[in-house]
Enzyme design. Sequence first.
Site, PDB file in Angstrom:
ATOM      1  N   CYS A 102       0.753  -1.158  -0.099  1.00 25.18           N
ATOM      2  CA  CYS A 102      -0.024   0.010  -0.126  1.00 25.18           C
ATOM      3  C   CYS A 102       0.885   1.156   0.031  1.00 25.18           C
ATOM      4  CB  CYS A 102      -1.001  -0.005   1.153  1.00 25.18           C
ATOM      5  SG  CYS A 102      -2.254   1.256   1.084  1.00 25.18           S
TER       6      CYS A 102
ATOM      7  N   HIS B 170      -3.661  -5.378   1.129  1.00 26.99           N
ATOM      8  CA  HIS B 170      -3.077  -5.621   2.606  1.00 26.99           C
ATOM      9  C   HIS B 170      -3.130  -7.228   2.802  1.00 26.99           C
ATOM     10  CE1 HIS B 170      -2.522  -1.627   3.814  1.00 26.99           C
ATOM     11  NE2 HIS B 170      -3.389  -1.184   3.129  1.00 26.99           N
TER      12      HIS B 170
ATOM     13  N   GLU C 182      -1.365  -8.414   4.986  1.00 25.98           N
ATOM     14  CA  GLU C 182      -1.232  -8.585   6.563  1.00 25.98           C
ATOM     15  C   GLU C 182      -2.471  -8.599   7.254  1.00 25.98           C
ATOM     16  OE1 GLU C 182      -0.568  -5.684   4.841  1.00 25.98           O
ATOM     17  OE2 GLU C 182      -1.051  -3.935   6.243  1.00 25.98           O
TER      18      GLU C 182
END
Lengths: 779, 97, 97, 248
Positions: free
Chosen positions: D87, D208, D210
């Site tokens: 990002c 994302h 994560e």
Amino acid sequence: MTMVERSAESPAAAPPLHRALGITDHELAAIRARLGRDPNDVELAMFSVMWSEHCSYKSSKPLLRTLPTGSAADGVVAGPGENAGVISIGDGLAVAFKIESHNHPSAVEPYQGAATGVGGILRDIFTMGARPIAVLDALRFGDPSDTRTRHLVDGVVRGVGGYGNCVGVPTVGGELVFDPSYQGNPLVNVMAIGLLEERLLTLAQAPGPGNLVILFGSATGRDGIGGASVLASATFTHDDPSKRPSVQVGDPFAEKLLIEASLELIERGLVEGLQDLGAAGITCATSETADRAGTGMAIDLDAVPRREPGMAAFEVLISESQERMLAVVRPEREADVREVCARWGIPCATIGTVTGDGDIAVTEAGHEIVRIPAAALTSDAIVLQHLAAPPARRRPAPAPGAPDAGASDRLPERGMDPGAVLTALLGSPALASRRPVFEQYDSTVQVNTVVGPGHGAAVLRVKGTTKALVATTDANAPVGAIDPWLGAALSVAEATRNVSMTGARPLGVTNCLNYGDPTRPEAFWQLSEAVRGLGDACRALGLPVTGGNVSLNNESPAGAILPTPEIGVVGLLDDVEGLVGPAFAADDDAVLLVGEASPGLAGSEYARLAGGAAEDGPPPLDLDRERRVQAFAREAAGRGLTASMQDVSGGGLAVALAESAMWGGRGATLRIAVAHSPAVDLFGESPSRIVVTAQPRHAAALQLLARQFGLPVETLGVVGGDRLVIELHGAGATGAVEERGSRVADPIDIAVADLAHTWEHGLARALDWEAPAAAPEGR
Amino acid sequence: MSIEYRFAVNVLPKPGILDPQGRAVEGSLAHLAIEGVTAVRVGRRVELTVAADDEGAARTVVEQLARELLSNPLIEAFGLELLGATSSTTSATGAGR
Amino acid sequence: MSIEYRFAVNVLPKPGILDPQGRAVEGSLAHLAIEGVTAVRVGRRVELTVAADDEGAARTVVEQLARELLSNPLIEAFGLELLGATSSTTSATGAGR
Amino acid sequence: MSVRVGVVVFPGSNCDRDTTHALALAGAEPVELWHEAADLRGVAGVILPGGFAYGDYLRAGVIARFSPVMRAVAAFAADGGLVLGICNGFQVLAEAGLVPGALLRNRGLRFLGRDVRIAVEQPATPFTHLAGPRRPLRMPVAHGEGCFFADAATLDELEANGRVLFRYVRDDGATAAEVDDPANPNGSLRAIAGVRNAAGNVAGLMPHPERASEGILGSDDGFGLIRSFVDSAAAADRGSRTLEVAGR
Ligand SMILES: Nc1ncnc2c1ncn2[C@@H]1O[C@H](COP(=O)(O)OP(=O)(O)O)[C@@H](O)[C@H]1O
Ligand SMILES: [Mg+2]
């Protein structure tokens, strides 16, 4: 010679300064009494902001004292009076939460008003030593088809996102409500939640004479001069330029650094007290922290870092420049504090010392220009007694903005097509999906979001534990307009019920009371009834009120807003694995209704859709039944008996069922007994009802459990298929044939996909936003 | 036959209004080893073509646009710049750059 | 003794680069009942003060800043504008607006 | 011993803790790399996390590009070190010229936070080799400037040389359109969600992973990407600088 005296000498000149600052003659006398002399101009300016409604709660303080605030036994670690309420959740952890309004700034400049609203409430949270973990935004606007409304919605939503996304706090819930009464006076209420280690709890106090007063964060400019006193307390009119002080601009990047630096200062034990600078800036932060600790402060104004040259003393003292903090620090720790601030790139200045004399004393260029007892600005500020009087006519009024002639006849009870009504409700701006709004928010940063915005209460796991926090906001303003006690009590009931539906135990309540001009007896009556309703509901449900905010004078030239008691609730789920959701979970699950409908359509979305309020008043609330319904829900969830739970609220039972169907992507075949009329049973919003689904083998146990809690329970049918089918039966379903036609109400029989399509697109259509981009299903 | 005017509208934060972007730029100058740069203000520039009978009429249109759409009068001030004019009706895109 | 120069840096999307903001402005013209406006490009304007011995030196600094920080050469082009100069060392904030 | 993976902390980074959390779940030892230090503390791989470095003022990622740590990251990358930008980290890498292209404002001109689906275009890279069998992968995006842009020649070159790592796809796996397709949240050209440099050791993506690394968060489709990175960093640590690894 002060300005006050000058004015007294020349009465023909401009109005005296104190009045121009919004201080009444009566208040000026009270200021003189506290000082034992006349205030000078700078002191008068300080009083004007500190004695504003916004800072002093001068109209609401006596009312708020009646609220139950809980005790250590309820886990309350910090209650009203601190920047945020704090409640223990075990494991040495605690949750801090608070809701606040930024209504008037948002009306003037929607983006910055909303953005700085988020910034302000976040500071209230991390000031206490808590890391902010979530934001919820409760928004209210006028007619969605109006150009100005659209401008405001767009700006406010961008502002909430612009700030929250950047600081990295997920926005996980909120509300979006349209009502013509908010046309000239939108409501922007923002709730923030933080998580802290209890041992790090930090209070907004200035103990220990000799300690240093350190200001860190952004430099001070002329932002929002007069904002607190004028923007937040005087009736707002669009066209009065004198009431348009310079707008505060938020800097979320600066706030992000402030969060990290503040939490590091606290973690390392470097501060004795910490306070954010909000309304009334340095004046408020110094006097409140000193007063709470019973100390005073000597402030050297020249030490305050400024953004602009040539600022007057009073401007520096009351400036509302954003992203600033005040720390009370032991002298030997000053160097460490400076080091932390420097590492985060944050300006920091020692601006004074704590004293023992109880006064706020300010010097400029070596001269003392202010000396005011801290208490006179805060705890001993003036309290006003207002007259409270109910309106002469208390018959349920037509919904504001609706044509009132023959209101009850407009309700389509006769020969109505419930399927068409359901579809219209789901696609209405009131009930359609809020996805176009909350997709502009980062709802997943911090990797705690188990349930984000969109389907009832938000759920955030607590890392390192099995626990989760559950949060929601709610306000029932339409009923509050008819019966302010009931409106507030219903708001508490619905907000806590939303939390209980997940299986979580509500921990406490924060609130934002958005009301009108307290000098109008009817508006003050609404406020006092609301506080009574809030207190009664919280006592009945055994919940502490840990904090909140009062926003008065929410009136525009077009009139007052619907009185709006915004309620924020945080709950605790001991084991996130036990989380129950609102979506139909599996085919063949049994669908049960716990609780029963009571008559009364006033204030409902159905009544709004029909263009008028029913004559029958709003449905009643039985607080003890509400308590039992929620206790039942938690017990049922805890025993693992439920596959889904969903409360009946806006749009009534039919909408609750449709939502569960859409969100689960599966239909149901149901039969509803009509005890009153189809409209009441399908679309009425009487409280204390929930829809529970369960695997067939658990259905009997659930029914038994409901009866043990003294609750009526009825089996509606089973989950399955791709259509929502609801047949009506019972006495009310047929009625007098000659009056209602042969079929009172056809069954509802609609494809779930069609319901979902209507629901997903309703809001974008109402606001004329580009078609909402449907996200992949799931999550 | 109308004339095509190419205008630029420069929108900047009003004096005294906090400009977080400008501050961030100032803060980064050290990393670029740039010295002596101060008072950075970051705003918007909008270039557009307007067809009108004369410059006055064109200016009126651009001013309305600048006031109502391109700037926020509460916190921003704007200025206009005439970049060029062509009497044909072909596009004047990019003129004045 | 150095001179303070006030510059503006105008940064605009290169021709052919997507400019959704420009399109959005064009799209809202109808709501404002504005006609005859075309070819809208939305960019950035940065105003700043630089202290230098002469204009050439000042220009070099501003150009470096514009190239490395204020614009992305892949997608944007920039132009410089000298707004004014003062020989004192007092602030030239706001000059040229 | 677990491999040390660096997570850069710029002022304004806000996914650094999330990334650290996911790396720890994947068995790595996360190491904070402060923006002012030009020292990578001996890590075997570097992640530039999401957030709003320097507020994303001016242009996302541009100011961060000049911080001292980025000099070290560029040198590390030039030396073949593994670098991943997520990002905002992708935006920083693009501004720094460490990956191709630019990230423009979303075509809808609004910040978008929602789940998307991405296809792994290159399954045998250090960033994707443990992506797992699930196709496509579901994970959140949350950005206002994520529209991938490069000129046509560059795009052709990226495609021809296997440098497009991820693309936005529809539920059924079909590549999303550039315009007016909700599956392409920002209008990225050729629906590109992630790319890598020519050498193959530096990659960036807008979604994302994560945030999709645990079932409790609604999806763990991203965890395979985190694990790929940790595994590749561990391999690099052991001295094997093999960048192309066999698919599973
Ligand atoms: N302004 C907003 N910001 C974020 N989420 C919102 C907003 N408005 C509504 N929502 C979310 O949309 C869902 C529906 O809202 P609402 O009808 O008020 O919920 P409920 O019926 O559960 O009280 C909830 O999950 C709520 O949090
Ligand atoms: Mg609700």
